[in-house]
Write a protein that holds these residues in place. Structure first.
Motif, PDB file in Angstrom:
ATOM      1  N   ASP A   1      -9.912   8.217  14.448  1.00 35.12           N
ATOM      2  CA  ASP A   1      -8.651   8.570  13.784  1.00 35.12           C
ATOM      3  C   ASP A   1      -8.517   7.926  12.413  1.00 35.12           C
ATOM      4  OD1 ASP A   1      -7.530  10.427  15.424  1.00 35.12           O
ATOM      5  OD2 ASP A   1      -6.416   8.972  16.642  1.00 35.12           O
ATOM      6  N   ILE A   2      -9.178   6.780  12.237  1.00 35.48           N
ATOM      7  CA  ILE A   2      -9.187   6.153  10.912  1.00 35.48           C
ATOM      8  C   ILE A   2     -10.115   6.955   9.991  1.00 35.48           C
ATOM      9  CG2 ILE A   2      -9.968   4.106   9.643  1.00 35.48           C
ATOM     10  CD1 ILE A   2      -9.037   2.477  12.181  1.00 35.48           C
ATOM     11  N   GLN A   3     -11.310   7.272  10.502  1.00 33.30           N
ATOM     12  CA  GLN A   3     -12.306   7.957   9.672  1.00 33.30           C
ATOM     13  C   GLN A   3     -11.880   9.364   9.273  1.00 33.30           C
ATOM     14  OE1 GLN A   3     -15.428   7.505  12.562  1.00 33.30           O
ATOM     15  NE2 GLN A   3     -16.457   5.886  11.391  1.00 33.30           N
ATOM     16  N   ASN A   4     -11.215  10.091  10.190  1.00 29.78           N
ATOM     17  CA  ASN A   4     -10.851  11.473   9.841  1.00 29.78           C
ATOM     18  C   ASN A   4      -9.517  11.561   9.106  1.00 29.78           C
ATOM     19  OD1 ASN A   4      -8.822  11.272  11.776  1.00 29.78           O
ATOM     20  ND2 ASN A   4      -9.982  12.375  13.356  1.00 29.78           N
ATOM     21  N   GLY A   5      -8.908  10.415   8.824  1.00 28.98           N
ATOM     22  CA  GLY A   5      -7.693  10.416   8.019  1.00 28.98           C
ATOM     23  C   GLY A   5      -6.402  10.602   8.815  1.00 28.98           C
TER      24      GLY A   5
ATOM     25  N   LYS B   1      -2.693   9.681   7.455  1.00 27.58           N
ATOM     26  CA  LYS B   1      -1.725  10.779   7.317  1.00 27.58           C
ATOM     27  C   LYS B   1      -0.416  10.406   8.009  1.00 27.58           C
ATOM     28  CE  LYS B   1      -1.677  15.782   8.124  1.00 27.58           C
ATOM     29  NZ  LYS B   1      -1.427  16.113   9.554  1.00 27.58           N
ATOM     30  N   GLY B   2      -0.526   9.873   9.213  1.00 20.86           N
ATOM     31  CA  GLY B   2       0.671   9.478   9.961  1.00 20.86           C
ATOM     32  C   GLY B   2       1.452   8.393   9.235  1.00 20.86           C
ATOM     33  N   PHE B   3       0.741   7.422   8.694  1.00 25.38           N
ATOM     34  CA  PHE B   3       1.380   6.297   7.994  1.00 25.38           C
ATOM     35  C   PHE B   3       2.091   6.792   6.729  1.00 25.38           C
ATOM     36  CE2 PHE B   3       0.897   2.697   4.903  1.00 25.38           C
ATOM     37  CZ  PHE B   3       1.721   1.778   5.550  1.00 25.38           C
TER      38      PHE B   3
ATOM     39  N   ASN C   1       6.167   7.036   6.107  1.00 27.30           N
ATOM     40  CA  ASN C   1       6.767   6.372   4.939  1.00 27.30           C
ATOM     41  C   ASN C   1       7.650   7.342   4.167  1.00 27.30           C
ATOM     42  OD1 ASN C   1       7.133   4.327   2.897  1.00 27.30           O
ATOM     43  ND2 ASN C   1       5.690   5.475   1.663  1.00 27.30           N
ATOM     44  N   LYS C   2       7.172   8.586   3.993  1.00 25.95           N
ATOM     45  CA  LYS C   2       7.969   9.604   3.282  1.00 25.95           C
ATOM     46  C   LYS C   2       9.260   9.892   4.025  1.00 25.95           C
ATOM     47  CE  LYS C   2       4.556  12.071   0.546  1.00 25.95           C
ATOM     48  NZ  LYS C   2       3.306  12.714   0.954  1.00 25.95           N
ATOM     49  N   ASN C   3       9.213   9.686   5.336  1.00 24.76           N
ATOM     50  CA  ASN C   3      10.356   9.970   6.207  1.00 24.76           C
ATOM     51  C   ASN C   3      11.216   8.710   6.386  1.00 24.76           C
ATOM     52  OD1 ASN C   3      11.800  11.716   7.784  1.00 24.76           O
ATOM     53  ND2 ASN C   3      10.557  11.374   9.630  1.00 24.76           N
ATOM     54  N   GLY C   4      11.111   7.771   5.447  1.00 28.71           N
ATOM     55  CA  GLY C   4      11.912   6.540   5.521  1.00 28.71           C
ATOM     56  C   GLY C   4      11.413   5.557   6.570  1.00 28.71           C
TER      57      GLY C   4
ATOM     58  N   ASP D   1       0.811  -1.215   0.000  1.00 28.50           N
ATOM     59  CA  ASP D   1       0.000   0.000   0.000  1.00 28.50           C
ATOM     60  C   ASP D   1       0.846   1.267   0.000  1.00 28.50           C
ATOM     61  OD1 ASP D   1      -2.627  -1.226   0.080  1.00 28.50           O
ATOM     62  OD2 ASP D   1      -2.092  -1.907   2.092  1.00 28.50           O
ATOM     63  N   GLU D   2       1.950   1.273   0.758  1.00 29.11           N
ATOM     64  CA  GLU D   2       2.696   2.517   0.942  1.00 29.11           C
ATOM     65  C   GLU D   2       3.493   2.934  -0.286  1.00 29.11           C
ATOM     66  OE1 GLU D   2       3.146  -0.297   2.575  1.00 29.11           O
ATOM     67  OE2 GLU D   2       5.272  -0.806   2.733  1.00 29.11           O
ATOM     68  N   ILE D   3       3.697   2.030  -1.251  1.00 28.45           N
ATOM     69  CA  ILE D   3       4.430   2.454  -2.451  1.00 28.45           C
ATOM     70  C   ILE D   3       3.505   2.676  -3.648  1.00 28.45           C
ATOM     71  CG2 ILE D   3       6.510   1.174  -1.702  1.00 28.45           C
ATOM     72  CD1 ILE D   3       5.664  -0.368  -4.523  1.00 28.45           C
TER      73      ILE D   3
END
Ligand code: NDP
Ligand code: MG
Ligand code: MG
Length: 331
Positions: free
Chosen positions: A280-284, A288-290, A294-297, A82-84
């Motif tokens: 926290d799942i519903q409001n994104g 966002k954290g995930f 991922n962008k931060n390695g 999912d993250e890529i």
């Protein structure tokens, strides 16, 4: 109640004459590709060079870079992690999609949280088997299947629903039943299940039970057996016959204790915490954290992985599982 589709409720084979690109050849990818091929469909694999690419070739598939596979395909099923998927879509898939193609997923995350914004002229659907890929393949070979969910996010051609159902039939899922859902519902319930109950809830509960016994002076080996090893035996009973069969099978002492103490552990407060996780799942916020990590390695992710691997229950379990060769050990 959910609407369920079976083999005979799929009226037409909208996959006929179409080429399907399976992007990724991991857990889900190898199973979808092989099941579709066995059902007579035209499949190509889109993958980077490496281990997965090699096994797809060994399994007799035509293997291409993702961009080339997309070009050749009418239906592109994205089964990379999912993250890529966001980067993969932008760099290799989007430039090669044509009007009237279909973009497909086995999890709604990237569409639902707008990491991927597909063009308006392609169909977008999901077919999500409710089990790991190896079971999707094994049950298919045995003549049945893992049930699946399907949903349509965008119907550009007017055929998206029929196409999604044909895909679900292609991987075998309509043999046992495919439930209709939406990207929103699939994504949010999937994330909640794994976080609050299946993965997060379960490991935290086992750890808390283990720590409670060890801190009270009991031997860690006994604690491991009581709160971890036996979990599978209980869950198997629930899996086969619900709470009823499990409670029928355990002793009266265990059943009495179940009723008296279960609600003392999982309380109204626990449920309130679950609701906060769902929010926290519903409001994104979770997504966002995930995505940011991922962008931060994946700094946070890898730190949490390392910290959790160091929990004493892991060392104790590793030793005890050696006593039980029937418990397959994967290190
Ligand atoms: P895996 O991690 O098992 O497999 C991912 C595949 O993608 C591997 O073949 C990997 O190849 C390939 N890949 C990685 N990076 C790239 C890249 N840059 N370009 C091309 N291919 C790449 O994934 P899963 O099968 O677990 O998950 C796939 C999707 O299915 C996800 O959306 C997931 O949410 C969903 N899903 C998963 C379930 C499960 O039980 N596993 C259940 C239901 C849905 P390589 O060997 O080169 O890394
Ligand atoms: Mg999931
Ligand atoms: Mg006991």
């Amino acid at each position: 109640m959910a609407k369920v589709y079976y083999d005979d409720s799929v009226a037409s084979d909208k996959l006929e004459g179409k080429t399907i690109a399976i992007v990724g050849y991991g857990s889900q990818g190898h199973a979808h590709a092989q099941n579709l091929r066995d059902n007579g469909h035209q499949v190509v694999i889109g993958i980077r060079p490496g281990k997965s690419a090699d096994s797809a070739k060994e399994d007799g598939f035509d293997v291409y870079e993702v961009a080339e596979a997309t070009k050749r395909a009418d239906v592109v099923m994205i089964l990379a992690p999912d993250e890529i998927q966001g980067d993969l879509y932008e760099n290799e898939i989007a430039p090669n999609l044509e009007a009237g193609n279909a973009l497909a997923f086995a999890h709604g995350f990237n569409i639902h949280f707008s990491v991927i914004t597909p063009p308006a002229d392609v169909d977008v659907f999901l077919v999500a088997p409710k089990g790991p890929g190896h079971l999707v393949r094994r049950t298919f070979v045995q003549g049945f299947a893992v049930p699946a969910l399907f949903g349509v996010y965008q119907d550009a051609t007017g055929d998206a629903t029929e196409l999604a159902l044909a895909y679900a039939k292609g991987i075998g899922a309509t043999r046992v039943g495919v439930l209709e859902t939406t990207f929103k519902e699939e994504t949010e319930t999937d994330l909640f299940g794994e976080q609050a109950v299946l993965c997060g809830g379960l490991t935290s509960m086992i750890e808390a039970g283990f720590e409670t016994l060890v801190e009270a002076g009991y031997q860690p080996e006994l604690a491991y057996f009581e709160v971890c090893h036996e979990m599978k035996l209980i869950v198997d009973l629930i899996y086969e016959g619900g709470f009823g069969q499990m409670r029928h099978s355990i002793s009266n002492t265990a059943e009495y204790g179940d009723y008296v103490s279960g609600p003392r552990v999982i309380t109204e407060q626990t449920k309130a915490n679950m609701k906060a996780v769902l929010t926290d799942i519903q409001n994104g916020n979770f997504a966002k954290g995930f995505v940011e990590d991922n962008k931060n390695g994946f700094k946070n992710f890898y730190a949490m992985r390392e910290k959790n691997a160091g929990h004493p229950i892991e060392a104790v379990g590793n030793e005890l599982r050696k006593m039980m060769p029937f418990v397959k050990q994967k290190n």
